[in-house]
Every structure is written in structure tokens, then in C-alpha cells.
Design a protein around this motif. Structure first.
Motif, PDB file in Angstrom:
ATOM      1  N   TYR A 244       0.811  -1.211   0.000  1.00  0.00           N
ATOM      2  CA  TYR A 244       0.000   0.000   0.000  1.00  0.00           C
ATOM      3  C   TYR A 244       0.849   1.267   0.000  1.00  0.00           C
ATOM      4  O   TYR A 244       0.329   2.365  -0.185  1.00  0.00           O
ATOM      5  CB  TYR A 244      -0.928   0.010   1.218  1.00  0.00           C
ATOM      6  N   SER A 245       2.162   1.119   0.232  1.00  0.00           N
ATOM      7  CA  SER A 245       3.046   2.287   0.315  1.00  0.00           C
ATOM      8  C   SER A 245       3.665   2.607  -1.040  1.00  0.00           C
ATOM      9  O   SER A 245       4.842   2.958  -1.133  1.00  0.00           O
ATOM     10  CB  SER A 245       4.149   2.027   1.346  1.00  0.00           C
ATOM     11  N   ASP A 246       2.886   2.478  -2.104  1.00  0.00           N
ATOM     12  CA  ASP A 246       3.409   2.687  -3.448  1.00  0.00           C
ATOM     13  C   ASP A 246       2.997   4.041  -4.022  1.00  0.00           C
ATOM     14  O   ASP A 246       3.034   4.258  -5.223  1.00  0.00           O
ATOM     15  CB  ASP A 246       2.940   1.566  -4.378  1.00  0.00           C
ATOM     16  N   GLY A 247       2.593   4.953  -3.148  1.00  0.00           N
ATOM     17  CA  GLY A 247       2.192   6.282  -3.602  1.00  0.00           C
ATOM     18  C   GLY A 247       0.772   6.364  -4.113  1.00  0.00           C
ATOM     19  O   GLY A 247       0.349   7.414  -4.603  1.00  0.00           O
ATOM     20  N   ARG A 248       0.024   5.283  -3.984  1.00  0.00           N
ATOM     21  CA  ARG A 248      -1.359   5.315  -4.492  1.00  0.00           C
ATOM     22  C   ARG A 248      -2.216   6.240  -3.627  1.00  0.00           C
ATOM     23  O   ARG A 248      -2.080   6.281  -2.411  1.00  0.00           O
ATOM     24  CB  ARG A 248      -1.959   3.907  -4.528  1.00  0.00           C
ATOM     25  N   LYS A 249      -3.097   6.957  -4.286  1.00  0.00           N
ATOM     26  CA  LYS A 249      -4.010   7.853  -3.584  1.00  0.00           C
ATOM     27  C   LYS A 249      -5.347   7.159  -3.374  1.00  0.00           C
ATOM     28  O   LYS A 249      -5.902   6.583  -4.303  1.00  0.00           O
ATOM     29  CB  LYS A 249      -4.208   9.148  -4.368  1.00  0.00           C
ATOM     30  N   HIS A 250      -5.832   7.245  -2.154  1.00  0.00           N
ATOM     31  CA  HIS A 250      -7.167   6.746  -1.827  1.00  0.00           C
ATOM     32  C   HIS A 250      -8.090   7.952  -1.683  1.00  0.00           C
ATOM     33  O   HIS A 250      -7.846   8.830  -0.851  1.00  0.00           O
ATOM     34  CB  HIS A 250      -7.147   5.950  -0.519  1.00  0.00           C
ATOM     35  N   LEU A 251      -9.126   7.997  -2.474  1.00  0.00           N
ATOM     36  CA  LEU A 251     -10.112   9.076  -2.419  1.00  0.00           C
ATOM     37  C   LEU A 251     -10.992   8.897  -1.187  1.00  0.00           C
ATOM     38  O   LEU A 251     -11.588   7.834  -0.984  1.00  0.00           O
ATOM     39  CB  LEU A 251     -10.966   9.062  -3.679  1.00  0.00           C
ATOM     40  N   ILE A 252     -11.072   9.932  -0.347  1.00  0.00           N
ATOM     41  CA  ILE A 252     -11.920   9.864   0.848  1.00  0.00           C
ATOM     42  C   ILE A 252     -13.381   9.956   0.430  1.00  0.00           C
ATOM     43  O   ILE A 252     -13.791  10.911  -0.233  1.00  0.00           O
ATOM     44  CB  ILE A 252     -11.557  10.978   1.840  1.00  0.00           C
ATOM     45  N   THR A 253     -14.161   8.960   0.814  1.00  0.00           N
ATOM     46  CA  THR A 253     -15.569   8.903   0.425  1.00  0.00           C
ATOM     47  C   THR A 253     -16.522   9.190   1.571  1.00  0.00           C
ATOM     48  O   THR A 253     -17.694   9.484   1.343  1.00  0.00           O
ATOM     49  CB  THR A 253     -15.908   7.517  -0.145  1.00  0.00           C
TER      50      THR A 253
END
Length: 296
Positions: A244-253
């Protein structure tokens, strides 16, 4: 429960407002990507005295901490061995008014984005709006089988563009998820942060599975001081957590919390699935208005 001194039910005398404030036993906030700002509160109301006196009439205006709401729903609850309760749901006043604006109307030579901008301005809302192509016109429809509101039109236009439309604390969003995720603030959450870190994760869950292998989702609890500043549409990146530490952005829903209570703020979010036609390109589409809600 600590008194909710800022809760101001419109049209009531001061003594009635104080009576309500003293009776509140629970109050919470719900912010999501698919609705308007919503709050709920529960009051102890023996024999439904306050409810029968119409303290909680639907469409009554409510002020709380500088924001305008309207009562959208009321439940009277009686359970054996317990004090009678009333549960009240409040929603953003400007959006509730948009939901009641009906009647056929035409807007000519206008884009969906410009329409959203005009509606935001007419209802006193700030805005975060992505540009869209000009169109011959936009109609608010009314007939035997349809009776659209202004809010219905915004939702229809957003769906046609594969955009999302929602409101959060006085800001109207009309945008694609890709445009939003590239232009809103990002929160960095270290899974092994010290408790003094502003984004210390009191609890978290990260999910990825083979049924949805391109995406991941999270639930998270963070401290109240900073957590109450989070809004749907912002992003979370994780560190010290393997893949999960690959720079991916999670959009807050979703962001929820309980008022006048020390418990952490609950946050949910997910990644976007990138395809050839949805990979974000920050060089295009500046938008009608680009608004960062808060400096974090």
C-alpha cells in the motif's frame, strides 16, 4: 452529554432552544461523496412533549457552528423501560432548497459546468467545478411522468458526464473523481506513527482482494482536532504498510464523527481504477473553480 450550545432551532424562543440543548444525548456529522452535509441528533423527550409542541418540524431551519441546516426528518421513539426519544436529521439548507425548486425551465447555450456554477452562486455556495463542453441547452423537466428539481438536474448532468455531484460544508462539487483526486489535499498516514503525529491511526483496516485486484479500500480513525477538518474528496496515502506504500491515492468517500465527544473521527476511502480513458492528466481541465478547502 456536554451541552451543544451552538444548536439553534429557528423560530423558537430562547427558553425552548435551551430546553433542546439540555436534552441532547447524541449528535453526529455525516459527510459523503454521494450526498449533502448531514447531521443528526437525539433528544430525550418524555411523553414527546417537545415533539408534540412542534419543536422539530420538517423544513424548520437550524443553525450550528456557523452553518445553515434544515430539518429533513424526525423519528419519535418509545421503548419499554426507556425515556421517550426524538431523533432529528438535518441537511444542508441550500441543497434542501434546490430540491424544492421545480417547474419546467430552460437555460440556453450553456455548459453543465456553467449551470452548476450559476446554481451554486444563486444559493450562496462556494464551488469546486470541472469544465465541461458547451451544450445547446439544459431543461429542468416537468410533465406527467417527471417533476425534476434543480438538484435532480445537477445529478442528471453529472451522470451524463460521468462526474459526481455533492455538497460538503457549503461547497458544491461538480467534477470527475479523477479531476478531484488530483487537485485536493493529500493526507499522509504512517501506520507506525507516534501518537503525537496529527494523523496517528487509532485504528485502521486496509482491504485488497483478487475480486477487485486493481483497487484497495480503507477504514481509519484519526484524532478529532485534525480529523474534523477532513472532507470527502481529499486523499489519503499510506506509508510503512508494504504494497500500500506505493504512492497510491485513496479518495476519501466518507467522514463521520460525534459532536461533543472525545472519540476519534472515522474516515473511509478507496482507490480509483485506472483505465486508458480515466488516467488523470493534470495538464488539462483547469475547471471553473479550483478550491482547496483547507491547508493541512
Amino acid at each position: 452529554m456536554e451541552q451543544i450550545d451552538d444548536l439553534n432551532i429557528g423560530g423558537l424562543r430562547a427558553s425552548a432552544r435551551r430546553e433542546i440543548q439540555d436534552a441532547v444525548v447524541e449528535m453526529g456529522v455525516d459527510l459523503t461523496l454521494d450526498m449533502t452535509t448531514q447531521m443528526r441528533f437525539t433528544v430525550l423527550d418524555p411523553d414527546f412533549r417537545m415533539a408534540k409542541a412542534n419543536y422539530f418540524q420538517v423544513r424548520r431551519s437550524v443553525g450550528f457552528r456557523g452553518f445553515d441546516y434544515e430539518i429533513a426528518g424526525v423519528e419519535w421513539l418509545r421503548t419499554a423501560g426507556r425515556v421517550d426519544e426524538c431523533r432529528v436529521t438535518m441537511r444542508s439548507l441550500p441543497i434542501q432548497r434546490m430540491r424544492r425548486e421545480k417547474g419546467e425551465q430552460n437555460w440556453y447555450d450553456i455548459s453543465a459546468a456553467e449551470f452548476a456554477k450559476q446554481m451554486a452562486e444563486s444559493h450562496g455556495l462556494k464551488m469546486f467545478i470541472q469544465d465541461s463542453p458547451q451544450r445547446p441547452g439544459i431543461i429542468r423537466k416537468q410533465g406527467e411522468d417527471i417533476d425534476e428539481s434543480t438538484w435532480d438536474v445537477l445529478q442528471r448532468l453529472a451522470a451524463e458526464l460521468e462526474y459526481i455531484v455533492f455538497e460538503s460544508y457549503g461547497v458544491l462539487y461538480f467534477t470527475s473523481e479523477e479531476f478531484l483526486i488530483e487537485r485536493q489535499p493529500t493526507i499522509l498516514v504512517d501506520m507506525f506513527a507516534l501518537e503525537t503525529d496529527p494523523w496517528f491511526p487509532y485504528s485502521f483496516a486496509l482491504v485488497q482482494n483478487d475480486d477487485d485486484w486493481k483497487g484497495s479500500a480503507f477504514t481509519l480513525q484519526v484524532g478529532r482536532e485534525h480529523g474534523q477538518k477532513i472532507r470527502p474528496g481529499m486523499n489519503v496515502e499510506f506509508t510503512n504498510c508494504g504494497v500500500y506504500s506505493d504512492g497510491r491515492k485513496h479518495l476519501i468517500t466518507s467522514v463521520t464523527w460525534t459532536e461533543a465527544d472525545p472519540t476519534p473521527v472515522a474516515v473511509q476511502g478507496r482507490t480509483l481504477k485506472e483505465t486508458e480513458d480515466t488516467v488523470a492528466d493534470t495538464s488539462v481541465g483547469r475547471g471553473v473553480v479550483g478550491l482547496s478547502l483547507i491547508h493541512i
